[in-house]
Design a protein around this motif. Structure first.
Motif, PDB file in Angstrom:
ATOM      1  N   LEU A  77      39.480  33.263  33.540  1.00 33.08           N
ATOM      2  CA  LEU A  77      38.068  32.921  33.374  1.00 33.08           C
ATOM      3  C   LEU A  77      37.508  32.330  34.662  1.00 33.08           C
ATOM      4  O   LEU A  77      36.377  32.652  35.077  1.00 33.08           O
ATOM      5  N   MET A  78      38.276  31.490  35.331  1.00 34.62           N
ATOM      6  CA  MET A  78      37.841  30.882  36.583  1.00 34.62           C
ATOM      7  C   MET A  78      37.679  31.921  37.687  1.00 34.62           C
ATOM      8  O   MET A  78      36.804  31.800  38.540  1.00 34.62           O
ATOM      9  N   LEU A  79      38.522  32.947  37.670  1.00 34.43           N
ATOM     10  CA  LEU A  79      38.432  33.981  38.699  1.00 34.43           C
ATOM     11  C   LEU A  79      37.142  34.787  38.603  1.00 34.43           C
ATOM     12  O   LEU A  79      36.689  35.382  39.585  1.00 34.43           O
ATOM     13  N   PHE A  80      36.535  34.818  37.408  1.00 35.32           N
ATOM     14  CA  PHE A  80      35.274  35.542  37.230  1.00 35.32           C
ATOM     15  C   PHE A  80      34.057  34.672  37.522  1.00 35.32           C
ATOM     16  O   PHE A  80      32.930  35.150  37.492  1.00 35.32           O
ATOM     17  N   ASP A  81      34.302  33.376  37.795  1.00 42.15           N
ATOM     18  CA  ASP A  81      33.216  32.467  38.135  1.00 42.15           C
ATOM     19  C   ASP A  81      33.230  32.242  39.647  1.00 42.15           C
ATOM     20  O   ASP A  81      34.249  31.865  40.227  1.00 42.15           O
ATOM     21  N   GLU A  82      32.074  32.476  40.291  1.00 42.58           N
ATOM     22  CA  GLU A  82      32.029  32.453  41.756  1.00 42.58           C
ATOM     23  C   GLU A  82      32.473  31.116  42.338  1.00 42.58           C
ATOM     24  O   GLU A  82      33.220  31.067  43.319  1.00 42.58           O
ATOM     25  N   GLN A  83      32.021  30.004  41.737  1.00 40.85           N
ATOM     26  CA  GLN A  83      32.384  28.692  42.266  1.00 40.85           C
ATOM     27  C   GLN A  83      33.829  28.326  41.935  1.00 40.85           C
ATOM     28  O   GLN A  83      34.562  27.791  42.767  1.00 40.85           O
ATOM     29  N   GLN A 113      38.418  27.505  43.760  1.00 42.65           N
ATOM     30  CA  GLN A 113      39.390  26.496  43.324  1.00 42.65           C
ATOM     31  C   GLN A 113      40.758  27.137  43.104  1.00 42.65           C
ATOM     32  O   GLN A 113      41.781  26.625  43.562  1.00 42.65           O
ATOM     33  N   VAL A 114      40.755  28.270  42.395  1.00 45.45           N
ATOM     34  CA  VAL A 114      42.010  28.946  42.076  1.00 45.45           C
ATOM     35  C   VAL A 114      42.702  29.434  43.347  1.00 45.45           C
ATOM     36  O   VAL A 114      43.914  29.224  43.544  1.00 45.45           O
ATOM     37  N   LEU A 115      41.937  30.069  44.226  1.00 47.53           N
ATOM     38  CA  LEU A 115      42.521  30.625  45.443  1.00 47.53           C
ATOM     39  C   LEU A 115      43.044  29.524  46.356  1.00 47.53           C
ATOM     40  O   LEU A 115      44.133  29.637  46.938  1.00 47.53           O
ATOM     41  N   LEU A 133      33.112  25.958  28.979  1.00 47.46           N
ATOM     42  CA  LEU A 133      34.544  25.675  28.941  1.00 47.46           C
ATOM     43  C   LEU A 133      35.055  25.275  30.325  1.00 47.46           C
ATOM     44  O   LEU A 133      35.838  24.331  30.468  1.00 47.46           O
ATOM     45  N   LEU A 134      34.583  25.973  31.358  1.00 45.59           N
ATOM     46  CA  LEU A 134      34.971  25.617  32.718  1.00 45.59           C
ATOM     47  C   LEU A 134      34.457  24.230  33.090  1.00 45.59           C
ATOM     48  O   LEU A 134      35.116  23.483  33.815  1.00 45.59           O
TER      49      LEU A 134
END
Length: 440
Positions: free
Chosen positions: A398-404, A408-410, A183-184
């Protein structure tokens, strides 16, 4: 056609294998979820744009809904995202064309920029015609791919033994985690489709053009993406897929090679270059119209509000081209860490844009109802509107739980916070100027 062309880019032709590798055939479910999210966002944007056509599009609606800080921050965030992507696209296209002619990549890239400068300085009709044919070629390739793909799947090619649906026997090899990773990988594949509302604002009948474009685009994009990815997942084992570094490694090329079509890798290379140039052309248009819109609201100097006899904001167009060159220079000569940080911000920007579009539609819908200006309506308002907001928040988590993806979010959160703070300052001045003008 512009909406179709903007969303069908090199990312689909080269990057679609990443999601399939992560999720297996279950990537289809990831595409369905991402597609539903984008369809809802586009429907909401279409509702706003058809009712109040504006070249500033969602930045204009954010300002109308929440004030100057929202319009300023959202508009410049989108501008920044497109400028960075423009540099990557023209650099990539130049490198491929340079290899064709045995010259440095910057030479064909410079020629392409000169051509697009001429196109974008002409009337919007000329730009639309140019982009129409770019999009037509990409759509034609997708249609041919789907026809040949289903012929392969049904065993209509005598020298090919179709796997049928055997590759779907292990539908979700990596479970929920794989589908989340998929999904990401695909969530932002539809990015670019929102440009259609910017272009339609300059058409002869903006409200009608936007309404018809939004209705047509969301269905066709879904069919093209789902149809293509279904065939890739059915005909190619998912473990053999991944990020394609060249046209020869593209899943599209590999599927067409199964049919024994000669020269398919070279043909796909041409299509990929056209996809890159098409996106570059559309983004020159979009960034220049944003700057032009900003000049009217005080978010950019009034200098950029000048238009030629064809009503083209030539100074805004030239500024977009200059910053595209800066973006190219940063990629060629800039520090690698800086480029990584900037592109991480690009990846997360769409989340903020979609989120603000959804909130703007929720806030402005009662006003549009009272005006009687609605030509496109978001289904199930306000329930589906809030479900869209929840889906965007879920994707962010979901993105926050993905290292890469976390970076992006931060990164984009910091960029958006800085722009919002600037927007408060600039918005206060813009508001004071408008008040003073009214008094005068």
């Amino acid at each position: 056609m512009m909406g179709l062309g903007s969303a069908i880019g090199a990312g689909l032709f080269l990057g679609s294998g990443v999601g399939v590798r992560a999720a297996g055939p279950a990537i289809l479910l990831s595409y369905v979820v991402a597609g539903i999210l984008v369809i809802f966002v586009m429907r909401m944007l279409g509702e706003l744009a058809a009712a109040r056509p504006a070249s500033g599009t969602f930045a204009t609606y954010a300002r109308q809904a929440f004030g100057h800080w929202a319009g300023f921050s959202l508009g410049w965030l989108y501008w920044f995202m497109l400028i960075m992507v423009m540099g990557a696209e023209i650099t990539g296209a130049g490198a491929i064309m340079g290899a064709w002619f045995g010259v440095a990549g910057w030479i064909p890239a410079l020629i392409a920029v000169v051509v697009f400068t001429v196109v974008n300085l002409a009337a919007v009709r000329g730009f639309g015609e140019f982009e129409y044919w770019f999009a037509f070629i990409k759509v034609a390739v997708i249609v041919v791919f789907i026809v040949i793909g289903f012929a392969l799947l049904f065993g209509l090619f005598p020298n090919y033994d179709s796997p049928g649906l055997r590759n779907f026997s292990d539908f979700a090899p990596n479970g929920i985690a794989g589908m989340a990773a998929g999904l990401l990988a695909v969530a932002f594949a539809f990015g670019g489709i929102e440009i259609v509302t910017i272009a339609a604002a300059e058409s002869e009948n903006p409200s009608q053009s936007i309404a018809s474009a939004v209705r047509a685009v969301i269905l066709r994009i879904s069919l093209f993406y789902l149809g293509s990815v279904f065939l890739i997942a059915a005909l190619l084992p998912f473990k053999t897929l991944g990020e394609a570094e060249s046209a020869a490694e593209s899943p599209f090329t590999r599927v067409l090679e199964l049919a024994g079509i000669p020269g398919v890798a070279q043909a796909m290379e041409v299509v990929i270059v056209l996809a890159l140039l098409s996106a570059f052309n559309a983004q020159i248009y979009a960034t220049s119209r944003l700057v032009f819109s900003f000049s009217k609201t005080g978010y950019a100097p009034s200098f950029f509000g000048h238009v030629n006899p064809s009503r083209v904001p030539i100074r805004a167009v030239i500024s977009s081209l200059l910053f595209a060159f800066v973006s190219v220079a940063l990629q060629v000569w800039g520090p690698k860490d800086l480029i990584g940080i900037l592109f991480n911000a690009v990846g997360g920007s769409l989340l903020v844009i979609w989120f603000m579009i959804a909130l703007s539609q929720i806030k402005l819908r009662p006003q549009l109802e009272a005006e009687g200006s609605l030509q496109v309506r978001m289904w199930g308002y306000p329930v589906l509107s809030w479900i869209t907001v929840a889906m965007i928040i879920g994707l962010t988590v979901l993105m926050l739980f993905d290292e890469q993806a976390r970076l992006q979010v931060l990164t984009v959160a910091i960029v958006f916070a800085v722009l919002s703070a600037l927007g408060v300052i600039v918005g206060k001045k813009a508001g004071d100027d408008h008040t003073r003008d009214a008094l005068v």
